[in-house]
Write a protein that holds these residues in place. Sequence first.
Motif, PDB file in Angstrom:
ATOM      1  N   LEU A 123     -14.891   6.076   7.296  1.00 15.13           N
ATOM      2  CA  LEU A 123     -14.289   7.197   8.024  1.00 15.13           C
ATOM      3  C   LEU A 123     -12.802   7.352   7.709  1.00 15.13           C
ATOM      4  O   LEU A 123     -12.316   8.464   7.486  1.00 15.13           O
ATOM      5  N   LEU A 124     -12.093   6.227   7.691  1.00 13.83           N
ATOM      6  CA  LEU A 124     -10.646   6.315   7.500  1.00 13.83           C
ATOM      7  C   LEU A 124     -10.288   6.834   6.110  1.00 13.83           C
ATOM      8  O   LEU A 124      -9.397   7.677   5.955  1.00 13.83           O
ATOM      9  N   PRO A 132      -5.248  14.312   4.764  1.00 14.10           N
ATOM     10  CA  PRO A 132      -4.762  13.772   3.494  1.00 14.10           C
ATOM     11  C   PRO A 132      -4.188  12.357   3.602  1.00 14.10           C
ATOM     12  O   PRO A 132      -3.541  11.878   2.682  1.00 14.10           O
ATOM     13  N   VAL A 133      -4.392  11.684   4.761  1.00 12.47           N
ATOM     14  CA  VAL A 133      -3.711  10.401   4.975  1.00 12.47           C
ATOM     15  C   VAL A 133      -4.704   9.235   5.042  1.00 12.47           C
ATOM     16  O   VAL A 133      -4.389   8.186   5.590  1.00 12.47           O
ATOM     17  N   GLY A 134      -5.904   9.403   4.464  1.00 14.82           N
ATOM     18  CA  GLY A 134      -6.928   8.369   4.562  1.00 14.82           C
ATOM     19  C   GLY A 134      -6.497   7.046   3.965  1.00 14.82           C
ATOM     20  O   GLY A 134      -6.719   5.973   4.548  1.00 14.82           O
ATOM     21  N   ILE A 135      -5.862   7.082   2.812  1.00 10.68           N
ATOM     22  CA  ILE A 135      -5.435   5.853   2.132  1.00 10.68           C
ATOM     23  C   ILE A 135      -4.395   5.114   2.980  1.00 10.68           C
ATOM     24  O   ILE A 135      -4.459   3.876   3.130  1.00 10.68           O
ATOM     25  N   GLU A 136      -3.466   5.854   3.545  1.00  8.46           N
ATOM     26  CA  GLU A 136      -2.445   5.224   4.392  1.00  8.46           C
ATOM     27  C   GLU A 136      -3.079   4.585   5.634  1.00  8.46           C
ATOM     28  O   GLU A 136      -2.672   3.491   6.065  1.00  8.46           O
ATOM     29  N   LEU A 137      -4.071   5.275   6.204  1.00 11.78           N
ATOM     30  CA  LEU A 137      -4.754   4.723   7.379  1.00 11.78           C
ATOM     31  C   LEU A 137      -5.477   3.422   7.041  1.00 11.78           C
ATOM     32  O   LEU A 137      -5.438   2.458   7.818  1.00 11.78           O
ATOM     33  N   VAL A 138      -6.134   3.358   5.899  1.00 13.69           N
ATOM     34  CA  VAL A 138      -6.840   2.138   5.486  1.00 13.69           C
ATOM     35  C   VAL A 138      -5.842   0.998   5.282  1.00 13.69           C
ATOM     36  O   VAL A 138      -6.056  -0.135   5.745  1.00 13.69           O
ATOM     37  N   ALA A 139      -4.748   1.275   4.600  1.00 11.16           N
ATOM     38  CA  ALA A 139      -3.737   0.231   4.349  1.00 11.16           C
ATOM     39  C   ALA A 139      -3.183  -0.307   5.658  1.00 11.16           C
ATOM     40  O   ALA A 139      -3.057  -1.534   5.842  1.00 11.16           O
ATOM     41  N   GLY A 140      -2.856   0.579   6.597  1.00  6.55           N
ATOM     42  CA  GLY A 140      -2.295   0.129   7.872  1.00  6.55           C
ATOM     43  C   GLY A 140      -3.309  -0.592   8.737  1.00  6.55           C
ATOM     44  O   GLY A 140      -2.998  -1.627   9.354  1.00  6.55           O
ATOM     45  N   ALA A 141      -4.545  -0.087   8.769  1.00  8.04           N
ATOM     46  CA  ALA A 141      -5.570  -0.706   9.608  1.00  8.04           C
ATOM     47  C   ALA A 141      -5.928  -2.099   9.122  1.00  8.04           C
ATOM     48  O   ALA A 141      -6.094  -3.032   9.920  1.00  8.04           O
TER      49      ALA A 141
END
Length: 628
Positions: free
Chosen positions: A168-169, A174-183
């Motif tokens: 999902l993240l 357009p911020v999916g990659i940033e969400l994965v890195a932070g999560a």
Amino acid sequence: MSQSSQFSLLSQRRFAPFFWTQFLGAFNDNLFKTALMVALTYDALSWTSLDPGLLNNLIPGLFILPYVVFSATAGQIADKVEKGRLARFVKLLEVAIMLVAGIGWMTHTLWLLIAAVVGMGVHSTLFGPVKYAYLPQHLKPEELVGGNGVVEMGTFVGILLGEVAGALLVSYRPVGIELVAGASLTMALIGLAASWRIPASPAPAPDLRINYNFVAESMRNLRFSAQNRTVFLSMLGNSWFWFYGALVLSQFPVYAKDYLHGDHSVFVLLLTVFSLGIGVGSLLCEKLSGRKVEIGLVPFGSIGLSLFGIDLYFASQAYTNTALVDAFALLATPGAARILVDLVLIGVFGGLFIVPLFALIQTRCDPQHVSRTIAGMNILNALFMVAAAGVAILLLGQGFSIPDMFLVTALLNAVVAVYIFSLVPEFLMRFLAWLLIHTIHRVATVDVERIPDAGPAVLVCNHVSYVDAIVIGAASPRPIRFVMDHRIFKMPLLGWIFRTAKAIPIAPAREDPFMMERAFIDIAQALHEGDLVCIFPEGKLTSTGDMNEFRGGIAKIVERSKVPVIPMALRGLWGSVFTRDPGNLFERSFSRGLRSKLALAVGMPVAPQEATPEYLYEQVRALRGEWK
């Protein structure tokens, strides 16, 4: 929550911090891996020119490669170092790996992400021996199956939630990659915090000298484990499950996209139903096993893995939709429900298969060698999972479709199951016993904990039916060597069951004095080796429902082997089709109805000097009471 519930462990410090550390590790592993695999499947051109199908089998292979290389060393470290301290080190390593992965995500650098995949494989390799060696140190024997069930449930729920979150993240533009890195970094930090609450777990071998030659140490670990045939074959069975699971799960992204014509949410749905099935099956183990290590569930699980794996092939062939669907639309699509049910049931039977195997390995391996045994199992798991990736790549290269691969896996599972269960007949014997007491009868136990968890003892019981030994064996927390009338060994089905269970045949002295003397020698040898031996001192089945007098064989046994004698009594079997009740067989078959109730009552141990036939008769008679 009842104190007897396996979930009560989640409120106790001896279990909860370890559980959450493990859960968060599984969650983060799969959040990261799944996000990467989804990105490469649905947005391949912006990352690489390699085929997505190849990458979806290559990435899991790279993740488990460290298991092959580092498991032997990890097992030694876990036996040498206090486990709480080691868990904290592993979680610190996870934080560092997620920082590297974050750089890879933000700079769009695939090789850094691949390096992080390998790093997370190292993280899981180091934690693996801690995971399963920790439980026997902090749980009671009767808690071990339930504890393993909760851990397996938590592991697969963590896998599920991590895969769902990753899918999902990464697709949240357009911020999916940033969400994965932070999560992924946040989860690593929370896991580190949980690890600081893990209680002290003393190292079983603090003076162990670590051999860093991983090839030599791996071979030594496997050779040591192979000395215990049942444990080693259970390790192989466990590794086969991971082969099966890895081969099936790695196909889900492409299966969802190209065969079910689904978007990201369909892939998430497949992961959800499969992982929930594993969790349900893992939790069912405690109830179905009666809070003991019940390896009879393993063949049951294996049968389900094959049956529903085969049906998944036919269900996939029958699916005809070609329009793009999301998860909600898929649920309304003809043929999809059958596919989802198959995946749920494959998961349920997978849980029934794997949890008893873990508990068996933990309870029957050398206590001083638990971590290294688990490390040996991890090596086998890794080899089998690497093999699964290789087989998948080979089959895809030969033109096999993904449904074809599901069919091949299910058929291979049937062949492997028959092979393993033929080598260790105890699995199949316990399965038949489990079926008997969960279909024809309902068996209650009274004070069964009086059967010792270790060490030799003689069990004595009244003899009511042809299935007495099966009922007793199913209720016992450990294997029993039964002394049986030699004529039973000539009966087609029962004879095979008791031969595979290493029962000891005996004959009356007037009929075959040599066989009788040989039986007493075998009994003495079994007791010398620390086994439980069960005899029926009446020497024959009752033909009236009342107990016959006890013969003198028990006195001869305890004269040779000074071991405790444990009286037991079966209640409620008289009148069943398996007894010598002279009544009409047809009427007896139906008068008791399905799931007729019976019980096994266990008395206090009797010292060998007090174990006369007359005294034991009175003890068994009192335990039985008036319920025949």
